[in-house]
Design an enzyme around this catalytic site. Structure first.
Site, PDB file in Angstrom:
ATOM      1  N   HIS A  73       0.715  -1.209  -0.098  1.00  0.00           N
ATOM      2  CA  HIS A  73      -0.075   0.033   0.083  1.00  0.00           C
ATOM      3  C   HIS A  73       0.800   1.156   0.087  1.00  0.00           C
ATOM      4  O   HIS A  73       0.408   2.211   0.378  1.00  0.00           O
ATOM      5  CB  HIS A  73      -0.863   0.177   1.268  1.00  0.00           C
ATOM      6  CG  HIS A  73      -1.873  -0.998   1.185  1.00  0.00           C
ATOM      7  ND1 HIS A  73      -3.082  -1.207   0.137  1.00  0.00           N
ATOM      8  CD2 HIS A  73      -2.313  -1.862   1.908  1.00  0.00           C
ATOM      9  CE1 HIS A  73      -3.684  -2.177   0.472  1.00  0.00           C
ATOM     10  NE2 HIS A  73      -3.368  -2.740   1.499  1.00  0.00           N
ATOM     11  N   SER A 121      -4.244  -7.234  -1.382  1.00  0.00           N
ATOM     12  CA  SER A 121      -4.874  -6.388  -0.579  1.00  0.00           C
ATOM     13  C   SER A 121      -5.432  -5.167  -1.637  1.00  0.00           C
ATOM     14  O   SER A 121      -4.722  -4.507  -2.111  1.00  0.00           O
ATOM     15  CB  SER A 121      -4.258  -5.675   0.630  1.00  0.00           C
ATOM     16  OG  SER A 121      -5.290  -4.774   1.319  1.00  0.00           O
ATOM     17  N   GLU A 147      -6.263   0.918  -5.773  1.00  0.00           N
ATOM     18  CA  GLU A 147      -5.197   0.168  -6.081  1.00  0.00           C
ATOM     19  C   GLU A 147      -5.187  -1.402  -5.521  1.00  0.00           C
ATOM     20  O   GLU A 147      -6.160  -1.718  -4.655  1.00  0.00           O
ATOM     21  CB  GLU A 147      -3.944   0.552  -5.384  1.00  0.00           C
ATOM     22  CG  GLU A 147      -4.111   1.202  -3.850  1.00  0.00           C
ATOM     23  CD  GLU A 147      -3.730   0.159  -2.852  1.00  0.00           C
ATOM     24  OE1 GLU A 147      -3.058  -0.982  -3.274  1.00  0.00           O
ATOM     25  OE2 GLU A 147      -3.852   0.396  -1.737  1.00  0.00           O
TER      26      GLU A 147
END
Length: 208
Positions: A73, A121, A147
């Protein structure tokens, strides 16, 4: 009644809303992999359930090219590209390719092969959701997919990513290529042997 929820994409110290799924220790030698980044109808560790069609509007607007592939992330660490992102009856099916010219992507590939890295994720904004008064679960009806990251810790144990077809076909392709090379070598050897015999026959005729 659906409850409209609006959250900004977080940066710096703002919380990122994510959902995670495990990534198997298998990936193509060229960095290609595919599978599911999210599953429909499955309650995750955060108490959320993604509804079918939740990604549809976002994918129409963004397309796969505008959904980033990140490391853990981190916006400053893109490590590849998503070539296909689509909903099917099961969930959010994805196909991506690590950019192996990037050091972090090569590290990710190695860790996945070793089984040390096993998660995906999704990072998103919730646009529309409904609360289930019985279970307390939040049902995500519409999200803006920003994303999809390769991460360390999975949450959706039911979701799996498959090895890329290119990876599965690699042994067969390598065997086919080897067979072609051996055939060419045999032909070259046979041609050289025939040429040698002709030369010997020619020399024998000259001596007669």
């Amino acid at each position: 009644m659906p409850i409209a929820l609006k959250r900004d994409i977080h940066v710096a110290d703002m919380r990122l809303e994510t959902k995670r799924a495990p990534l198997p220790a298998a990936i193509g030698v060229d960095g290609i992999f595919q599978g599911y980044a999210s599953l429909f109808g499955v309650r995750d560790a955060c108490g959320d359930i993604v509804a079918p069609g939740a990604f549809a509007a976002s994918l129409r607007q963004r397309g796969a090219a505008n959904v980033k592939m990140l490391w853990q992330h981190r916006a400053e660490e893109p490590i590849g590209v998503w070539t296909t992102i689509e909903e099917d009856a099961r969930g959010l099916k994805v196909r991506g390719r690590l950019d192996l010219s990037v050091v972090r992507a090569r590290e990710a590939q190695s860790l996945i092969h070793a089984g040390a890295l096993d998660g995906l994720s999704i990072g998103f904004r919730t646009l529309r959701a409904a609360s289930d008064p019985t279970t307390g679960a939040r049902r995500l009806l519409a999200v803006d997919l920003v994303e999809i990251s390769i991460v360390t810790f999975p949450a959706l144990t039911q979701a799996r990513i498959d090895a890329a077809p290119a990876f599965a076909a690699a042994p067969r392709l390598a065997a086919a290529n080897l067979g072609q090379k051996l055939a060419r070598l045999r032909m070259q050897s046979a041609a050289q042997s025939f040429e040698t015999k002709l030369r010997r026959a020619s020399i024998a005729l000259d001596w007669r």
